[in-house]
Design a protein around this motif. Structure first.
Motif, short mmCIF file in Angstrom:
data_model
loop_
_atom_site.label_atom_id
_atom_site.label_comp_id
_atom_site.label_asym_id
_atom_site.label_seq_id
_atom_site.Cartn_x
_atom_site.Cartn_y
_atom_site.Cartn_z
N UNK A 69 1.07 -1.24 -0.02
CA UNK A 69 -0.10 0.10 -0.04
C UNK A 69 0.84 1.33 0.02
N UNK A 70 1.90 1.37 -1.06
CA UNK A 70 2.57 2.43 -0.90
C UNK A 70 1.76 3.81 -1.43
N UNK A 71 2.31 4.88 -0.92
CA UNK A 71 1.56 6.30 -1.30
C UNK A 71 2.77 7.02 -1.81
N UNK A 72 2.91 7.14 -2.87
CA UNK A 72 3.96 7.59 -3.80
C UNK A 72 3.51 8.98 -4.84
N UNK A 73 4.27 9.99 -4.84
CA UNK A 73 4.17 10.97 -5.67
C UNK A 73 5.27 11.20 -6.52
N UNK A 74 5.02 11.21 -7.79
CA UNK A 74 6.23 11.33 -8.91
C UNK A 74 6.04 12.66 -9.31
N UNK A 75 7.10 13.59 -8.86
CA UNK A 75 6.94 15.07 -9.31
C UNK A 75 7.95 15.05 -10.36
N UNK A 92 5.18 1.65 -15.31
CA UNK A 92 5.63 0.32 -14.36
C UNK A 92 5.29 0.78 -12.89
N UNK A 93 5.73 2.03 -12.49
CA UNK A 93 5.54 2.41 -11.07
C UNK A 93 3.82 2.49 -10.69
N UNK A 94 3.18 2.77 -11.47
CA UNK A 94 1.86 2.92 -11.42
C UNK A 94 1.13 1.57 -11.28
N UNK A 95 1.55 0.53 -12.13
CA UNK A 95 1.25 -0.92 -12.11
C UNK A 95 1.55 -1.49 -10.59
N UNK A 96 3.01 -1.26 -10.32
CA UNK A 96 3.41 -1.59 -8.96
C UNK A 96 2.60 -1.27 -7.75
N UNK A 97 2.16 0.05 -7.93
CA UNK A 97 1.46 0.66 -6.78
C UNK A 97 0.14 -0.05 -6.76
N UNK A 98 -0.56 0.14 -7.92
CA UNK A 98 -1.93 -0.45 -7.86
C UNK A 98 -1.69 -1.86 -7.43
N UNK A 102 -1.94 0.51 -3.33
CA UNK A 102 -1.62 1.90 -2.87
C UNK A 102 -2.13 2.85 -4.00
N UNK A 103 -1.56 4.07 -3.70
CA UNK A 103 -1.98 5.15 -4.53
C UNK A 103 -0.77 5.71 -5.22
N UNK A 104 -0.98 6.39 -6.44
CA UNK A 104 0.29 7.11 -7.00
C UNK A 104 -0.49 8.37 -7.48
N UNK A 105 0.47 9.51 -7.17
CA UNK A 105 -0.12 10.72 -7.80
C UNK A 105 1.17 11.23 -8.52
N UNK A 123 -2.30 10.02 -19.67
CA UNK A 123 -2.90 11.20 -19.03
C UNK A 123 -4.22 10.92 -18.37
N UNK A 124 -5.12 10.38 -18.85
CA UNK A 124 -6.32 10.13 -18.27
C UNK A 124 -6.36 8.93 -16.93
N UNK A 125 -5.40 8.08 -17.17
CA UNK A 125 -5.04 6.89 -16.24
C UNK A 125 -4.32 7.93 -14.93
N UNK A 126 -3.42 8.62 -15.23
CA UNK A 126 -2.55 8.96 -14.23
C UNK A 126 -3.28 10.36 -13.36
#
Length: 139
Positions: A69-75, A92-98, A102-105, A123-126
């Motif tokens: 359940x990571x909460x990750x923000x890619x800036x 890849x990061x999105x799939x791993x978090x999902x 967890x959640x990815x922003x 764009x519509x996924x992230x």
């Protein structure tokens, strides 16, 4: 390669071609700077995110997306260039978090990077937001 006898053109100084507000001394080498804010792990991607940085940045993104359940923000705001290698890393990061619940922003305000995300179908996924403060408010 210059044709023999042709006048040699000198490259303009970096300050003459760099957009206003961009520091000429900033490196383009890809690197990830990671820190925590509250319960979030923020990964700032600096430089040119292309095939050259794929391994080092990929390793850091894999590390921060490993816990349950990571909460990750890619800036992406410090990113100067972003191509299909960057798309692959973020996807890849999105799939791993999902997959770990967890959640990815994603934070991005660059029209060129947003266009790359749109063309890559992310764009519509992230649903990137323009500032880190916006990402930290999301839930």
């Amino acid at each position: 390669m210059t044709q023999q006898g042709a006048p040699r053109r000198e490259a303009p100084p970096l300050a003459a071609i760099a957009p206003e507000g961009v520091r000429a001394d900033r490196g383009t080498a890809p690197r990830a700077f990671t820190y925590g804010v509250g319960g979030y792990t923020v990964v700032e991607l600096h430089g040119e995110i292309d095939i050259v940085g794929r391994e080092s940045i990929g390793l850091e993104l894999d590390r921060v997306t490993s816990p349950p359940a990571p909460a990750v923000v890619i800036d992406l705001t410090p990113t100067r260039f972003f191509d299909c290698s960057g798309l692959e890393l973020v996807c890849r990061a999105y799939r791993r978090v999902r997959d770990r619940g967890g959640r990815l922003w994603v934070v991005c305000d660059s029209p060129l990077i947003l266009r790359t995300l749109r063309v890559g179908g992310l764009l519509d996924v992230l649903c990137p937001v323009p500032t880190l403060a916006d990402a930290l408010r999301e839930d």
